[in-house]
Design an enzyme around this catalytic site. Structure first.
Site, PDB file in Angstrom:
ATOM      1  N   ALA A 250       0.904  -1.254   0.095  1.00 39.54           N
ATOM      2  CA  ALA A 250       0.182  -0.026   0.050  1.00 39.54           C
ATOM      3  C   ALA A 250       0.936   1.404  -0.059  1.00 39.54           C
ATOM      4  O   ALA A 250       0.296   2.268   0.198  1.00 39.54           O
ATOM      5  CB  ALA A 250      -1.037   0.244   1.215  1.00 39.54           C
ATOM      6  N   ALA A 251       2.027   1.141  -0.121  1.00 38.99           N
ATOM      7  CA  ALA A 251       2.986   2.517  -0.096  1.00 38.99           C
ATOM      8  C   ALA A 251       2.512   3.386  -1.494  1.00 38.99           C
ATOM      9  O   ALA A 251       2.399   4.342  -1.416  1.00 38.99           O
ATOM     10  CB  ALA A 251       4.445   2.220  -0.064  1.00 38.99           C
ATOM     11  N   GLY A 252       2.433   2.611  -2.696  1.00 42.33           N
ATOM     12  CA  GLY A 252       1.982   3.278  -3.653  1.00 42.33           C
ATOM     13  C   GLY A 252       0.535   3.917  -3.533  1.00 42.33           C
ATOM     14  O   GLY A 252       0.512   5.053  -4.058  1.00 42.33           O
ATOM     15  N   ASP A 253      -0.350   3.189  -2.971  1.00 37.52           N
ATOM     16  CA  ASP A 253      -1.759   3.780  -2.808  1.00 37.52           C
ATOM     17  C   ASP A 253      -1.608   4.876  -1.850  1.00 37.52           C
ATOM     18  O   ASP A 253      -2.319   5.944  -1.915  1.00 37.52           O
ATOM     19  CB  ASP A 253      -2.440   2.643  -2.238  1.00 37.52           C
ATOM     20  CG  ASP A 253      -2.713   1.459  -3.274  1.00 37.52           C
ATOM     21  OD1 ASP A 253      -2.825   1.568  -4.429  1.00 37.52           O
ATOM     22  OD2 ASP A 253      -3.074   0.307  -2.738  1.00 37.52           O
TER      23      ASP A 253
END
Length: 305
Positions: A250-253
């Site tokens: 979820a880093a990109g999210d």
């Protein structure tokens, strides 16, 4: 009152196991732990935008199972408007995630109810889109629905963000004219542009190609190397804040949601990129998808070590 971000996309229940390393083909490993965590790129980005200061509405589908109830409940707990989250017969989307001791992961997604988010289903909630300042889409729902949403956002004059994830092939060419900000990671940028992205120079080449296809502006996220911004006139590299990674899920999210929330709050794109990067950096210091997403106060208090 804070500005409005509308996310059109997926809701998945993440089934997460941790193991010393990722298994090879045909191999069985003993895992260290297992958990169920609310996720899905759409829902994660909605939660990120909400925690980071925006008013958020979600347009998507969940199944008529226990996971569907839990996914909706997780959004409601973040004060996200769920009037446009429809319940359809059958199973909710799930993602099977293995995270290794180096914080790398592999993910298999079963779309489930996300496959029922049709163009007609989106049109039923056109008033929600009309109320948006910023519209975010991803690729975990049917392509036809994504293309429809992008074009509707453009028609209404919204700031349109596409996070082309997961991407394994080029986008339909007619999508690009509707996209203000295209935000792929390295592998996605490679798939979309045909340029193998493995350095800052190759990222610039990929971004140039994507702008030539019609995207307004491109931000390629480069993990620990930060991100590259391109607008057809210039490139700017933004180094990533230095943190100790625990789980990159979820880093990109988180970056996309933070970037959108900052834009909606009136920050310029440079400020919004830096804001999104700090939020993403904080997220990798925590395990899980939505549980790892920081609050606005966390980002505001962040100091580079």
């Amino acid at each position: 009152m804070s500005a409005k971000v509308v996310v059109i996309g997926s809701l998945n229940m993440d089934l997460v196991t941790r193991a010393p390393r990722l298994p090879k083909g045909g191999e069985t490993l003993i895992g260290q732990s297992f958990s169920t965590v609310s996720g899905g790129k759409g829902a994660n980005q909605a939660v990120a935008a909400a925690r980071l200061g925006a008013r958020v509405s979600m347009i998507g589908c969940v199944g008529s199972d226990a996971y569907g109830e839990a996914l909706r409940g997780a959004l409601l707990a973040e004060q996200i408007d769920c009037q446009a989250v429809s319940t359809v017969e059958g199973s909710s989307g799930v993602a099977l995630i293995v995270v290794d001791d180096n914080s790398q992961n592999t993910i298999v997604i079963v779309p489930g109810a996300n496959g029922e988010l049709t163009a007609a289903a989106i049109d039923r909630f056109d008033s929600v889109i009309q109320a948006a300042d910023v519209l975010i889409c991803q690729l975990e729902v049917p392509d036809a629905s994504v293309g429809h949403a992008l074009k509707r956002g453009r028609e209404l004059g919204k700031t349109v963000i596409l996070n082309p994830a997961p991407a394994s092939r080029p986008l339909p060419v007619d999508w690009y004219a509707s996209i203000d900000y295209l935000i792929p990671n390295e592998s996605e940028a490679s798939a979309l542009s045909g340029v193998s992205v493995d350095s800052l120079e190759s990222a610039q080449a990929a971004a140039t190609r994507l702008i030539a296809l019609g995207a307004g502006k491109v931000i390629i996220t480069l993990g620990a190397q930060g991100s590259l911004f391109a607008d057809g006139q210039r490139f700017e590299h933004f180094p990533a804040p230095v943190v100790k990674a625990v789980d990159t899920t979820a880093a990109g999210d988180t970056f996309v949601g933070g970037f959108a929330a900052a834009l909606a709050a009136g920050k310029d794109e440079v400020q919004a990129i830096r804001f999104g990067q700090v939020a993403a950096a904080l997220s990798v210091t925590r395990a899980g998808a939505q549980p790892s997403i920081p609050a606005l106060s966390d980002v505001q208090a962040f100091k580079t070590p």
